[in-house]
Design a protein around this motif. Sequence first.
Motif, mmCIF file in Angstrom:
data_model
loop_
_atom_site.group_PDB
_atom_site.id
_atom_site.type_symbol
_atom_site.label_atom_id
_atom_site.label_comp_id
_atom_site.label_asym_id
_atom_site.label_seq_id
_atom_site.Cartn_x
_atom_site.Cartn_y
_atom_site.Cartn_z
ATOM 1 N N GLU A 114 -6.769 -4.320 -5.048
ATOM 2 C CA GLU A 114 -6.176 -5.091 -3.992
ATOM 3 C C GLU A 114 -5.994 -6.383 -4.547
ATOM 4 O O GLU A 114 -4.673 -7.051 -4.053
ATOM 5 C CB GLU A 114 -7.465 -5.185 -2.909
ATOM 6 N N PRO A 143 -8.506 5.140 7.969
ATOM 7 C CA PRO A 143 -9.546 6.250 7.032
ATOM 8 C C PRO A 143 -8.751 6.601 5.750
ATOM 9 O O PRO A 143 -7.483 6.793 5.891
ATOM 10 C CB PRO A 143 -9.661 7.233 7.891
ATOM 11 N N GLY A 144 -9.381 6.605 4.699
ATOM 12 C CA GLY A 144 -8.777 6.959 3.473
ATOM 13 C C GLY A 144 -9.519 6.587 2.219
ATOM 14 O O GLY A 144 -10.609 5.704 2.493
ATOM 15 N N THR A 193 0.793 -1.189 -0.194
ATOM 16 C CA THR A 193 0.124 0.023 0.159
ATOM 17 C C THR A 193 0.794 0.966 0.118
ATOM 18 O O THR A 193 2.021 1.333 0.503
ATOM 19 C CB THR A 193 -0.812 0.121 1.345
ATOM 20 N N ASP A 243 -0.043 3.875 1.387
ATOM 21 C CA ASP A 243 -0.314 4.923 2.408
ATOM 22 C C ASP A 243 -0.060 4.171 3.695
ATOM 23 O O ASP A 243 -0.883 4.353 4.744
ATOM 24 C CB ASP A 243 -1.618 5.457 2.154
ATOM 25 N N GLU A 267 -11.195 4.443 -0.801
ATOM 26 C CA GLU A 267 -11.386 2.867 -0.715
ATOM 27 C C GLU A 267 -10.666 2.304 -1.912
ATOM 28 O O GLU A 267 -10.464 3.045 -3.152
ATOM 29 C CB GLU A 267 -13.173 2.693 -1.219
ATOM 30 N N PRO A 318 -14.663 -0.042 7.325
ATOM 31 C CA PRO A 318 -13.303 0.218 7.103
ATOM 32 C C PRO A 318 -13.077 1.641 6.188
ATOM 33 O O PRO A 318 -13.892 1.856 5.416
ATOM 34 C CB PRO A 318 -12.934 -0.974 6.147
ATOM 35 N N ARG A 319 -11.867 2.196 6.382
ATOM 36 C CA ARG A 319 -11.528 3.450 5.668
ATOM 37 C C ARG A 319 -12.334 4.745 5.995
ATOM 38 O O ARG A 319 -12.333 5.561 5.337
ATOM 39 C CB ARG A 319 -11.723 3.131 4.073
ATOM 40 N N THR A 320 -13.062 4.548 7.263
ATOM 41 C CA THR A 320 -13.782 5.804 7.791
ATOM 42 C C THR A 320 -13.443 5.965 9.321
ATOM 43 O O THR A 320 -12.783 5.321 9.682
ATOM 44 C CB THR A 320 -15.334 5.164 7.756
ATOM 45 N N ALA A 356 -4.894 -3.296 1.296
ATOM 46 C CA ALA A 356 -5.528 -1.885 1.402
ATOM 47 C C ALA A 356 -5.711 -1.776 2.897
ATOM 48 O O ALA A 356 -5.922 -2.719 3.940
ATOM 49 C CB ALA A 356 -7.249 -2.331 1.014
#
Length: 301
Positions: free
Chosen positions: A85, A76-77, A36, A38, A79, A156-158, A72
Amino acid sequence: MTGFLLPPIVAPVRRIAGRSIDFSRQVAVMAIVNRTPDSFYDKGSTFAFDKAVAAGDAAVELGADWVDIGGAPFAPGPEVPVGDEVERVVPVVEAMLRHPGVVISVDTYQPDVAAASIAAGAHVINDTTGLRDPRMAEVVAASDAQIVITHSLAEPRTVYPRPQYDDVVAEVAAFLRERVQRALDAGIPSERIIVDPGHDLNKNTLHSLEITRRLDEIAAIGYPTLVAVSNKDFIGETLDAERTERLEGSIAAAVLCIAQGARIVRMHNVAATVAAVRMTEAVLGLRQPAYLRHNMGERNA
């Protein structure tokens, strides 16, 4: 100390990656390889395919029992598309298969990524959402793969601002028991279930410290317990340490968790972790020293 008594573990001897792991007497070191750009710790240093494979190879050479591949982040970030992925993780899974006996897991909450990873040879799916998507349980149940069920609250990602718990350990344990039952109901055998309390996932530093202090209550659920404490923010905030300066705190947290029943530790710094884990196993009476010389003969004083 003659040994460390744990609550009984469901099917403590697991056949994974063609090898037997006895979680009543062994602690597995899980290395982290993130494809990834990030990732919170390595900041994309293993995003390129060749860098990811080299990191996995190096981890095995340093003594890792397990390589966990992620494509992944949970944090947060934006999707990550499922296709992207899959393209990130599957080639690394295939490359790691050249290490016989090394457990390969994929850190994903996407059922389609899990299915592709298992088809490519992954032995474990590490789901940081704890089977939030019911299809994940179906995918794993239809395979021979193990599942790591992790506690988290957010999509996820929130962002999940200011998580609140009356008793974080009791609530995490209750969540894990409910999700274990969800796995069993979906047809995943008990001998293929692992639990993880999810340090820092929708928890503040005080919550993560409390989980570390009372990890034995998570181990008491009865399934092999994984802890992912490496370089996390609860360590940084506790020690006022930047991400590159959290090794000693990470080792301390991992050792304390092992002493209370953790049997898989997910860590970035493999060499230091392997040494700390093997020493901890020996102190707890779970393994013998590599050799005995000191004061073992007449010439030793």
